[in-house]
Design a protein around this motif. Structure first.
Motif, mmCIF file in Angstrom:
data_model
loop_
_atom_site.group_PDB
_atom_site.id
_atom_site.type_symbol
_atom_site.label_atom_id
_atom_site.label_comp_id
_atom_site.label_asym_id
_atom_site.label_seq_id
_atom_site.Cartn_x
_atom_site.Cartn_y
_atom_site.Cartn_z
ATOM 1 N N THR A 345 0.762 -1.235 -0.088
ATOM 2 C CA THR A 345 -0.017 -0.013 -0.043
ATOM 3 C C THR A 345 0.878 1.164 0.106
ATOM 4 N N ALA A 346 2.158 1.104 -0.029
ATOM 5 C CA ALA A 346 2.964 2.221 -0.084
ATOM 6 C C ALA A 346 2.881 2.972 -1.318
ATOM 7 N N GLN A 347 3.052 4.454 -1.156
ATOM 8 C CA GLN A 347 3.389 4.939 -2.305
ATOM 9 C C GLN A 347 4.717 5.669 -2.501
ATOM 10 N N LEU A 348 5.542 5.534 -3.510
ATOM 11 C CA LEU A 348 6.781 5.859 -3.667
ATOM 12 C C LEU A 348 7.024 7.242 -4.345
ATOM 13 N N ARG A 349 7.661 7.943 -3.746
ATOM 14 C CA ARG A 349 7.837 9.515 -4.274
ATOM 15 C C ARG A 349 9.374 9.937 -4.133
ATOM 16 N N LEU A 350 9.477 10.624 -5.522
ATOM 17 C CA LEU A 350 10.828 11.412 -5.397
ATOM 18 C C LEU A 350 10.499 12.810 -5.563
ATOM 19 N N ASP A 351 11.075 13.653 -4.612
ATOM 20 C CA ASP A 351 10.371 15.034 -4.528
ATOM 21 C C ASP A 351 11.782 15.829 -4.726
ATOM 22 N N GLU A 352 11.867 16.604 -5.919
ATOM 23 C CA GLU A 352 12.914 17.414 -6.406
ATOM 24 C C GLU A 352 14.294 16.911 -5.925
ATOM 25 N N VAL A 353 14.689 15.628 -6.389
ATOM 26 C CA VAL A 353 15.785 15.068 -6.028
ATOM 27 C C VAL A 353 16.784 15.271 -7.070
ATOM 28 N N ARG A 366 18.805 15.406 -11.992
ATOM 29 C CA ARG A 366 18.310 16.940 -11.483
ATOM 30 C C ARG A 366 17.244 17.259 -11.199
ATOM 31 N N ASN A 367 16.774 17.681 -9.987
ATOM 32 C CA ASN A 367 15.541 18.132 -9.387
ATOM 33 C C ASN A 367 14.211 17.323 -10.182
ATOM 34 N N VAL A 368 14.260 15.766 -9.975
ATOM 35 C CA VAL A 368 13.333 14.894 -10.453
ATOM 36 C C VAL A 368 12.510 14.687 -9.382
ATOM 37 N N SER A 369 11.246 14.556 -9.775
ATOM 38 C CA SER A 369 10.018 14.641 -9.084
ATOM 39 C C SER A 369 9.374 13.514 -9.746
ATOM 40 N N LEU A 370 8.900 12.381 -8.772
ATOM 41 C CA LEU A 370 8.345 11.302 -9.611
ATOM 42 C C LEU A 370 7.374 10.526 -8.406
ATOM 43 N N ALA A 558 19.338 13.167 -20.010
ATOM 44 C CA ALA A 558 20.271 14.127 -19.333
ATOM 45 C C ALA A 558 19.893 14.416 -17.682
ATOM 46 N N GLY A 559 19.431 13.387 -17.052
ATOM 47 C CA GLY A 559 19.179 13.668 -15.489
ATOM 48 C C GLY A 559 17.716 14.092 -15.312
ATOM 49 N N GLY A 560 16.959 14.339 -16.306
ATOM 50 C CA GLY A 560 15.349 14.776 -15.990
ATOM 51 C C GLY A 560 14.453 13.606 -16.502
ATOM 52 N N LEU A 561 13.246 14.277 -16.214
ATOM 53 C CA LEU A 561 12.107 13.459 -16.551
ATOM 54 C C LEU A 561 11.377 14.279 -17.692
ATOM 55 N N VAL A 562 11.238 13.505 -18.687
ATOM 56 C CA VAL A 562 10.366 13.971 -19.866
ATOM 57 C C VAL A 562 8.918 13.775 -19.295
ATOM 58 N N THR A 563 7.932 14.640 -19.986
ATOM 59 C CA THR A 563 6.525 14.488 -19.463
ATOM 60 C C THR A 563 6.153 13.153 -19.796
ATOM 61 N N PRO A 564 5.539 12.470 -18.723
ATOM 62 C CA PRO A 564 5.001 10.989 -18.874
ATOM 63 C C PRO A 564 4.279 10.846 -20.209
#
Length: 575
Positions: A345-353, A366-370, A558-564
């Motif tokens: 039931t856990a939600q995994l989150r990366l916040d501005e990592v 660089r500043n990854v949020s997911l 390049a260390g960032g996430l593109v729009t899903p």
């Protein structure tokens, strides 16, 4: 000579030349010993008789002593050269053999053991070549020359030496056999320690992911302690043997010296002859005493030579230990850490990592949020080096963010007990590490207390049961280091079987179908899809076979996430 020593002489030309040179030098040395004793006895006899000591005998004595010193230096230099040549020859032969040896021939040999053999092991030949071989040639030459001279000078003393001389090799052999056994055990323990330690270090990420690193710390400590005890036992025997040989040699010299003194007092022997006998008697026993000490120094070298020829003959070595999944242990929760949340039931989150490695100019992330919702399947795609594996390492807790937070159900992973969190996570890396133990024990790393039936069920679920049963010993087949003897697809299915056996609610997959042929990729894909069912999954994928089974596809660049992007096909797994 032992069979292994005779083979060394046959197959290493440097040792044959060294033995020839040593014999010639020993013969010259024996002549100088006799000459020095005769000259010194003459000088002292003339001095005690009140005669003027002439310069010629003194000059001759000084020349003989200088020649003996030069001979000793030459013998040492030639021995060092021979040792270096012999080690180079054997290293070349071993590396050549290993280059041409297929993986199946290495199924029970570890790289750590081979590295120990090529470095610390072959260096153990130095005492054998530098000390033992020259001493043995001296043992064969010097006593004969000394006894022959004494027989011509004083046959009574020579007879006593002939009778007592065999006592030293007899006692030396009795103690030496015991020493050889202990030294062979000491070397086996050292090789096992080296192989096991390298295996553990190479598989440390896998051990951490499965919570088994604490157990291996104790295993390595126990193996190091066993080697220490074996070394101390060997040294005790060596010191005891030195005492025995020195005592026998001293008593033998006394048996010669006492009658000589009595005969000298009785006028039956002149002073020059008596001094010559007293000077030469210890020289007759000295090579045998030195051979006893050199034998203990060289015993490890003999054990190493046997191991070298075992590799050259293509024989499998002993299994180096229990790899990474030995006996069961309970990992205590780290003090002051929060319990891990329920992965189902856990939600995994990366916040501005942001993650920045010291050896890279640009951040890996660089500043990854997911956010990954419970039960969601997320696929990460993108070029190599974009940061996908770093993202999985963050979720595992192996990498700490430079800034930002990684949370599970709102709790920072840095505040969780890492062992408790790892029980909630199953990790299948791109190149899974398999240990040099049986196939069953490699699978059992997922859950050490699993029974044989559960291991076989996990292998079936991972589509690994068929090829495992075709191995020589089935599930009991001992693998080589890094899974030598298996294909890349087979190793991947073993790793998936671990994950099935662990049955963790959170699944992290790092390119499970990379570097596989089409048939293996299809089998691994089927097993992976089944494994993902009902679990939270984050999959790094270069190939498209797993993308249809993802709820979301996220591009990392390049260390960032593109729009899903929406999934290529419907994200829910087919039932």
């Amino acid at each position: 000579m032992k069979p292994v020593e005779r083979r060394l002489m046959r197959e290493v030309p440097a040792l044959r030349r060294h033995l020839t040179y040593s014999t010639v030098l020993a013969l010259l040395g024996a002549g100088l010993v006799v000459g020095q004793a005769a000259l010194l006895a003459g000088v002292l006899a003339d001095g005690f008789a009140g005669h003027a000591v002439r310069e010629a005998p003194l000059a001759a004595l000084a020349a003989v002593m200088a020649l003996r010193a030069l001979l000793t230096w030459v013998r040492g230099a030639l021995a060092q050269r021979a040792a270096a040549d012999a080690k180079a020859t054997l290293r070349d032969r071993i590396t050549g053999r290993l280059r041409h040896t297929g993986p199946l021939r290495l199924t029970t040999r570890r790289h750590g053991e081979t590295a120990t053999l090529l470095t610390r092991g072959l260096d153990a030949l130095d005492p054998y070549v530098v000390g033992y071989l020259p001493t043995m040639t001296a043992t064969a030459v010097v006593p004969l020359v000394v006894v022959a001279w004494l027989w011509w000078t004083d046959w009574t003393s020579a007879l006593i030496i002939v009778v007592t001389l065999p006592l030293i090799p007899v006692f030396g052999a009795l103690v030496g056999m015991h020493t050889a056994q202990r030294t062979a055990r000491q070397w086996r323990l050292l090789a096992r320690l080296g192989g096991h330690f390298l295996d553990v270090v190479a598989g440390l990420p896998t051990l951490r992911a499965f919570g088994r690193e604490g157990h291996q710390t104790r295993v390595v400590g126990e193996m190091a302690d066993a080697h220490r005890r074996a070394t101390m036992r060997t040294l005790r025997v060596a010191f005891l043997s030195s005492l025995v040989l020195e005592t026998v040699a001293t008593l033998s010299v006394a048996l010669v010296a006492v009658p000589v003194g009595l005969r000298l007092l009785g006028g039956e022997l002149d002073l020059r002859t008596a001094l010559t006998v007293l000077f030469l008697a210890p020289e007759a026993y000295l090579p045998l005493r030195a051979a006893g000490a050199a034998f203990h120094d060289s015993a490890e070298g003999i054990a190493v030579a046997e191991r070298v020829f075992a590799i050259l003959d293509g024989e499998n070595g002993e299994d180096g230990g229990d790899g990474g999944d030995g006996g069961e242990t309970t990992t205590e929760r780290a003090a002051g850490r929060a319990p891990a949340p329920d992965g189902r039931t856990a939600q995994l989150r990366l916040d501005e990592v942001t993650v920045h490695y010291p050896d890279r100019p640009a951040p890996a992330l660089r500043n990854v949020s997911l956010t990954v919702r419970p039960g969601e399947h997320v696929a990460l795609v993108g070029p190599s080096g974009a940061g996908k594996s770093t993202l999985l390492s963050l979720l595992l807790g192996f990498t700490a963010p430079g800034s930002g937070r990684v949370t599970a159900d709102g709790t920072d992973l840095a505040d969780l007990d890492p062992d408790a969190w790892h029980t909630q996570v199953a990790w299948v890396p791109q190149r899974p590490h398999l240990f040099a133990v049986s196939v069953a024990d490699n699978i059992r790393l997922g859950r050490p207390d699993a029974g044989d039936a559960e291991v076989r069920a996990a292998a079936r679920a991972a589509s690994a049961d068929r090829f495992i049963e075709e191995l020589p010993d089935g599930y009991d087949t001992v693998l080589g280091e890094h899974g030598a003897g298996l294909s890349a697809g087979q190793r991947q299915r073993i790793a998936l079987a671990r994950a099935f056996l662990k049955d963790a609610p959170v699944l992290l997959l790092d390119e499970p179908t990379a570097h596989l042929d089409p048939e293996s990729e299809a089998a691994v894909t089927r097993a992976t899809v089944e494994l993902m069912r009902g679990r939270t999954a984050v999959v790094v994928a270069h190939r498209t076979s797993l993308l249809p089974h993802a709820d979301r596809i996220i591009t990392v660049r390049a260390g960032g996430l593109v729009t899903p992007q929406p999934a290529v096909t419907e994200g829910l797994l087919a039932s």
